[in-house]
Design an enzyme around this catalytic site. Structure first.
Site, PDB file in Angstrom:
ATOM      1  N   ASP A  38      38.231  13.999 -40.933  1.00 50.82           N
ATOM      2  CA  ASP A  38      39.253  13.306 -40.157  1.00 50.82           C
ATOM      3  C   ASP A  38      39.672  12.040 -40.893  1.00 50.82           C
ATOM      4  O   ASP A  38      38.988  11.022 -40.849  1.00 50.82           O
ATOM      5  CB  ASP A  38      38.738  12.964 -38.757  1.00 50.82           C
ATOM      6  CG  ASP A  38      39.871  12.381 -37.927  1.00 50.82           C
ATOM      7  OD1 ASP A  38      40.662  13.180 -37.392  1.00 50.82           O
ATOM      8  OD2 ASP A  38      39.993  11.148 -37.857  1.00 50.82           O
ATOM      9  N   TYR A  43      43.303   4.291 -43.042  1.00 50.98           N
ATOM     10  CA  TYR A  43      41.898   3.981 -43.330  1.00 50.98           C
ATOM     11  C   TYR A  43      41.726   3.393 -44.728  1.00 50.98           C
ATOM     12  O   TYR A  43      40.647   2.895 -45.062  1.00 50.98           O
ATOM     13  CB  TYR A  43      41.009   5.226 -43.165  1.00 50.98           C
ATOM     14  CG  TYR A  43      41.026   5.818 -41.766  1.00 50.98           C
ATOM     15  CD1 TYR A  43      41.491   5.087 -40.678  1.00 50.98           C
ATOM     16  CD2 TYR A  43      40.584   7.118 -41.531  1.00 50.98           C
ATOM     17  CE1 TYR A  43      41.521   5.641 -39.401  1.00 50.98           C
ATOM     18  CE2 TYR A  43      40.606   7.673 -40.253  1.00 50.98           C
ATOM     19  CZ  TYR A  43      41.082   6.929 -39.193  1.00 50.98           C
ATOM     20  OH  TYR A  43      41.114   7.470 -37.934  1.00 50.98           O
ATOM     21  N   LYS A  72      46.814  11.327 -40.615  1.00 45.26           N
ATOM     22  CA  LYS A  72      47.637  10.728 -39.554  1.00 45.26           C
ATOM     23  C   LYS A  72      48.781   9.892 -40.135  1.00 45.26           C
ATOM     24  O   LYS A  72      48.578   9.152 -41.110  1.00 45.26           O
ATOM     25  CB  LYS A  72      46.764   9.837 -38.654  1.00 45.26           C
ATOM     26  CG  LYS A  72      45.516  10.551 -38.164  1.00 45.26           C
ATOM     27  CD  LYS A  72      44.670   9.763 -37.194  1.00 45.26           C
ATOM     28  CE  LYS A  72      43.346  10.470 -36.978  1.00 45.26           C
ATOM     29  NZ  LYS A  72      42.325  10.138 -37.975  1.00 45.26           N
TER      30      LYS A  72
END
Ligand code: A2P
Length: 320
Positions: A38, A43, A72
């Protein structure tokens, strides 16, 4: 490039894995048996995660088809013109030619920041300003979703979905989506069970992924939770751990699985990585599940309505 892979119930959450550790951690997780990663542009470690994936694939630890990779779309790329470039940057960093799942990270559109200016751009528009603040942008989520659908049609992502949506946004999304969202990813743990939101998403045929499945642990180091807020010391959790001969963390993660969510615990520690995957040869009783669910106190650790004001001098609630 067709595969019928469905999302494995346990994934490695890559948030807060330092860039310097991310390549080794990713490779090691795949070696241990993780088949679900994920990731997210925000990040700040996708290039290193990509090195880890490439190293694992080159060593034959698994095939690309056997690996589920989620990433994402960051808030600054919501405008339809920026969605595909953002995905292409993520793919280049991850050294992949498709994603299994691409999610809208937050239902929050921020002013565009070019890659050359800063990547990932994070929350504040100009970190060098005297008082750095967020700069919301007027981009309707329906337009962002249309650009997400185009990524599926281009074969660049297999499935699309959303994070941090509430029920109202889900109802709205379902009204305009040509390609339906397959996954909702939200914070959920015994202190924030989100039963009605999960029921609503499942009613729409979506899978639900719980982030921060261990509760406060991730947030203590960020100053967003107190020492006292750990679900791992709750008597209901300790009693089940004692009965089953498992760790409190395994009990909490197993609870997440048994209530029908996938979970993405983060760990940089090999023993805990193993522990967090080793959840399928024991089961909580119905009473144990109920006792852990009863710990709910709607405690949300990851709330833009709180942290955006504290950290970025911008009041931006989305759940109220
Ligand atoms: P570490 O990386 O040192 O293992 P979450 O994904 O729910 O946000 O939780 C992540 C946090 O929980 C990290 O601080 C991680 O620390 C810690 N953690 C992960 N797995 C376990 C475990 N099995 N037992 C205790 N702490 C854990």
């Amino acid at each position: 490039m067709c595969s019928d892979l469905s999302m494995p119930p346990v994934g490695l959450g890559l948030w807060k894995i330092a860039p310097g550790e991310a390549a080794a951690a990713t490779r090691q997780a795949i070696e241990i048996g993780y088949r679900h990663l994920d990731s997210a542009a925000d990040y700040g470690n996708e290039a290193e995660v990509g090195e880890g994936i490439a190293s694992a694939l080159q060593s034959g630890l698994c095939s690309r088809d056997a690996l589920w990779v989620t990433s994402k779309l960051w808030n600054t790329y919501h405008h339809p013109d920026h969605v595909r470039p953002a995905l292409e940057r993520t793919l280049a960093d991850l050294q992949l030619d498709y994603l299994d799942l691409y999610l809208i990270h937050f239902p929050i559109a921020l002013a565009y920041v070019p890659f050359e200016t800063r990547y990932p751009p994070e929350w504040v528009h100009d970190p060098d300003a005297e008082t750095p603040v967020m700069q919301p942008a007027p981009v309707p989520l329906a337009e962002t979703w249309g650009a997400m659908e185009a990524l599926v049609e281009a074969g660049l992502v297999r499935q699309i979905g959303v994070c941090n949506y509430n029920t109202g946004l889900l109802h709205d999304l379902m009204a305009y989506a040509r390609i339906k969202p397959s996954v909702l990813q939200v914070e959920s743990h015994p202190y924030l069970t989100q039963d009605r939101l999960i029921r609503c998403a499942k009613g729409y045929g979506m899978d639900v992924t719980a982030f921060s499945p261990l509760g406060a642990l991730s947030y203590r180091e960020l100053g967003m939770a107190d020492e006292a807020e750990s679900v791992l010391v709750e008597p209901a959790v300790l009693a089940a751990a004692e009965r089953l001969g498992r760790t409190p963390a395994q009990v909490v993660l197993r609870w997440g699985i048994q209530r029908g969510t996938s979970i993405i615990p983060k760990s940089s520690n090999p023993d805990r990585l193993r522990q967090n995957l080793d959840l399928f040869d024991f089961a909580l009783s119905a009473d144990e599940v109920a006792a852990i669910s009863a710990l709910n106190k709607n405690r949300r650790f990851n709330d833009p309505g709180t942290f955006c004001e504290v950290a970025f001098d911008t009041f931006y609630p989305i759940y109220d």
